[in-house]
Design a protein around this motif. Structure first.
Motif, PDB file in Angstrom:
ATOM      1  N   GLU A 147      24.144   3.731  16.405  1.00 38.99           N
ATOM      2  CA  GLU A 147      24.571   2.335  16.389  1.00 38.99           C
ATOM      3  C   GLU A 147      26.064   2.219  16.104  1.00 38.99           C
ATOM      4  OE1 GLU A 147      20.227   2.514  15.597  1.00 38.99           O
ATOM      5  OE2 GLU A 147      21.980   3.555  14.757  1.00 38.99           O
ATOM      6  N   THR A 151      28.632   0.612  18.725  1.00 39.34           N
ATOM      7  CA  THR A 151      29.383  -0.561  18.296  1.00 39.34           C
ATOM      8  C   THR A 151      30.882  -0.350  18.510  1.00 39.34           C
ATOM      9  OG1 THR A 151      27.693  -1.115  16.662  1.00 39.34           O
ATOM     10  CG2 THR A 151      29.848  -2.114  16.360  1.00 39.34           C
ATOM     11  N   ASP A 154      31.565  -0.903  22.185  1.00 39.63           N
ATOM     12  CA  ASP A 154      31.577  -2.353  22.425  1.00 39.63           C
ATOM     13  C   ASP A 154      32.887  -2.969  21.935  1.00 39.63           C
ATOM     14  OD1 ASP A 154      30.226  -5.068  22.843  1.00 39.63           O
ATOM     15  OD2 ASP A 154      30.589  -5.110  20.675  1.00 39.63           O
ATOM     16  N   ALA A 180      20.111   0.800  25.232  1.00 41.17           N
ATOM     17  CA  ALA A 180      19.456  -0.380  24.654  1.00 41.17           C
ATOM     18  C   ALA A 180      20.366  -1.058  23.630  1.00 41.17           C
ATOM     19  CB  ALA A 180      18.138   0.033  24.008  1.00 41.17           C
ATOM     20  N   ILE A 181      21.054  -0.256  22.824  1.00 40.29           N
ATOM     21  CA  ILE A 181      21.966  -0.825  21.826  1.00 40.29           C
ATOM     22  C   ILE A 181      23.124  -1.540  22.522  1.00 40.29           C
ATOM     23  CG2 ILE A 181      23.584  -0.250  19.966  1.00 40.29           C
ATOM     24  CD1 ILE A 181      21.709   2.160  19.360  1.00 40.29           C
ATOM     25  N   ASP A 184      22.089  -4.872  23.978  1.00 44.23           N
ATOM     26  CA  ASP A 184      21.973  -5.905  22.937  1.00 44.23           C
ATOM     27  C   ASP A 184      23.344  -6.409  22.504  1.00 44.23           C
ATOM     28  OD1 ASP A 184      19.232  -5.810  22.960  1.00 44.23           O
ATOM     29  OD2 ASP A 184      19.067  -4.484  21.220  1.00 44.23           O
ATOM     30  N   LEU A 185      24.328  -5.524  22.519  1.00 43.80           N
ATOM     31  CA  LEU A 185      25.679  -5.918  22.129  1.00 43.80           C
ATOM     32  C   LEU A 185      26.392  -6.715  23.217  1.00 43.80           C
ATOM     33  CD1 LEU A 185      26.808  -2.553  20.475  1.00 43.80           C
ATOM     34  CD2 LEU A 185      26.448  -4.731  19.281  1.00 43.80           C
TER      35      LEU A 185
END
Length: 331
Positions: A147, A151, A154, A180-181, A184-185
């Motif tokens: 994650e 992040t 992103d 998937a992460i 979502d971001l």
């Protein structure tokens, strides 16, 4: 003399859509891994990059540690941008990566937010850019939560430092989790860069292309010529200036007799097709339409031109594919 790109640069190159994105990449991209460090003549590097663009190669692939020394490939490419390619920046896709060792101390490798964002800032300074088109996490980090790494990817997009993000050297399960992460971001995974060749087919057993298709990402393979094994270079022995003699990425044990018997058999298939072994290897690696592009290196303009000519004959018959599979299965 001021460089002016060829007017016909888009006439013959094949471009493939990257997953479900709107971005298309040339079927063959130029990688600046081995031949663009300070030990190589800068004018040769310049000639290769200019000729690549004249042939429709719009994608130039780098990483923070490419050289040697680390960072020098980005600096040298930055000079080529400044002297030749800057007027065409909007026609180029420039990618770089971070993940492997780059500087000493606890923040100089792997996948922390600190390392990834700092590394990209350094890469942009070396190349004289305000953003890259694709920024990759170069390898999964077993100790940093995925994650955190995603992040960070992103964040660089939201900061305008990259347009897209990618992964390299992640397996299928890791890729699905990362995608998937990122979804979502709100920064979808654009592309994955695995090693892949006739002699290195781990992605097939891993199901990576299926996973990428499911998440809508493309695939761009590196080392499609198996560090030079899938060329004519070693058919008659080991040249003194070959990668076996000069690189840590290929050694003499890789050229054992079963492997060379396979290489010679594949060379026979290529000869019957009127191709070099390298051209056959590239056509084979592009046989699945989900393979967006292949990254090739080049130490000369002639080598670059010869390998891009693989695109003149990408069609492999069922009989040829069966024969190739037989040779590979015996390896």
């Amino acid at each position: 003399m001021t460089y002016v790109a060829a007017d016909d640069r888009y006439d013959t190159m094949t471009y493939r859509r990257t997953g479900r994105s709107g971005l298309r990449l040339p079927a063959i991209s130029l990688g600046l891994w081995h031949n663009f460090g300070d030990e190589r003549a800068w004018q040769t590097q310049r000639d290769i990059c200019r000729r690549a663009f004249d042939l429709g190669v719009t994608h130039f692939d780098l990483a923070n540690n490419y050289g040697p020394p680390p960072g020098s490939a980005e600096s040298n490419f930055g000079r080529i941008l400044a002297t030749d390619l800057a007027p065409y920046r909007d026609e180029l896709v420039i990618s770089t990566k971070a993940g492997y060792y780059m500087w000493p101390g606890p923040y100089g490798e792997w996948g922390s937010r600190k390392y990834l964002i700092t590394s990209l800032d350094q890469s942009l300074r070396r190349m004289g850019l305000d953003h890259v088109d694709i920024f990759y996490h170069h390898r999964p980090d077993p100790d940093t939560p995925i994650e955190e790494s995603m992040t960070a990817l992103d964040a660089v997009v939201r900061a305008g430092k990259a347009l897209y993000v990618g992964l390299s050297n992640y397996n299928s399960a890791q890729t699905a989790q990362a995608a998937a992460i990122l979804a979502d971001l709100g920064t979808p995974l654009l592309i994955h860069q695995p090693s892949y060749s006739m002699l290195n087919r781990w992605t097939e057993a891993d199901g990576l292309l299926d996973t990428l298709e499911q998440v809508g990402a493309g695939c761009i393979a590196y080392s499609p010529l198996a560090q030079g094994l899938l060329t004519d270079r070693y058919l008659d022995g080991i040249p003194a200036d070959s990668r076996v003699r000069t690189s840590v990425f290929l050694n003499e044990s890789d050229l054992d007799e079963p492997t060379m018997a396979t290489v010679r058999a594949l060379h026979g298939v290529a000869t019957r097709r009127g191709q070099s072994l390298a051209q056959l290897a590239l056509a084979w690696a592009l046989r699945d339409p989900r393979m967006t592009s292949l990254i090739i290196g080049a130490s000369s303009v002639t080598q670059l031109e010869t390998n891009i000519a693989a695109l003149d004959n990408l069609t492999l018959t069922d009989a040829e594919l069966t024969e190739i599979e037989g040779h590979l299965g015996a390896a």
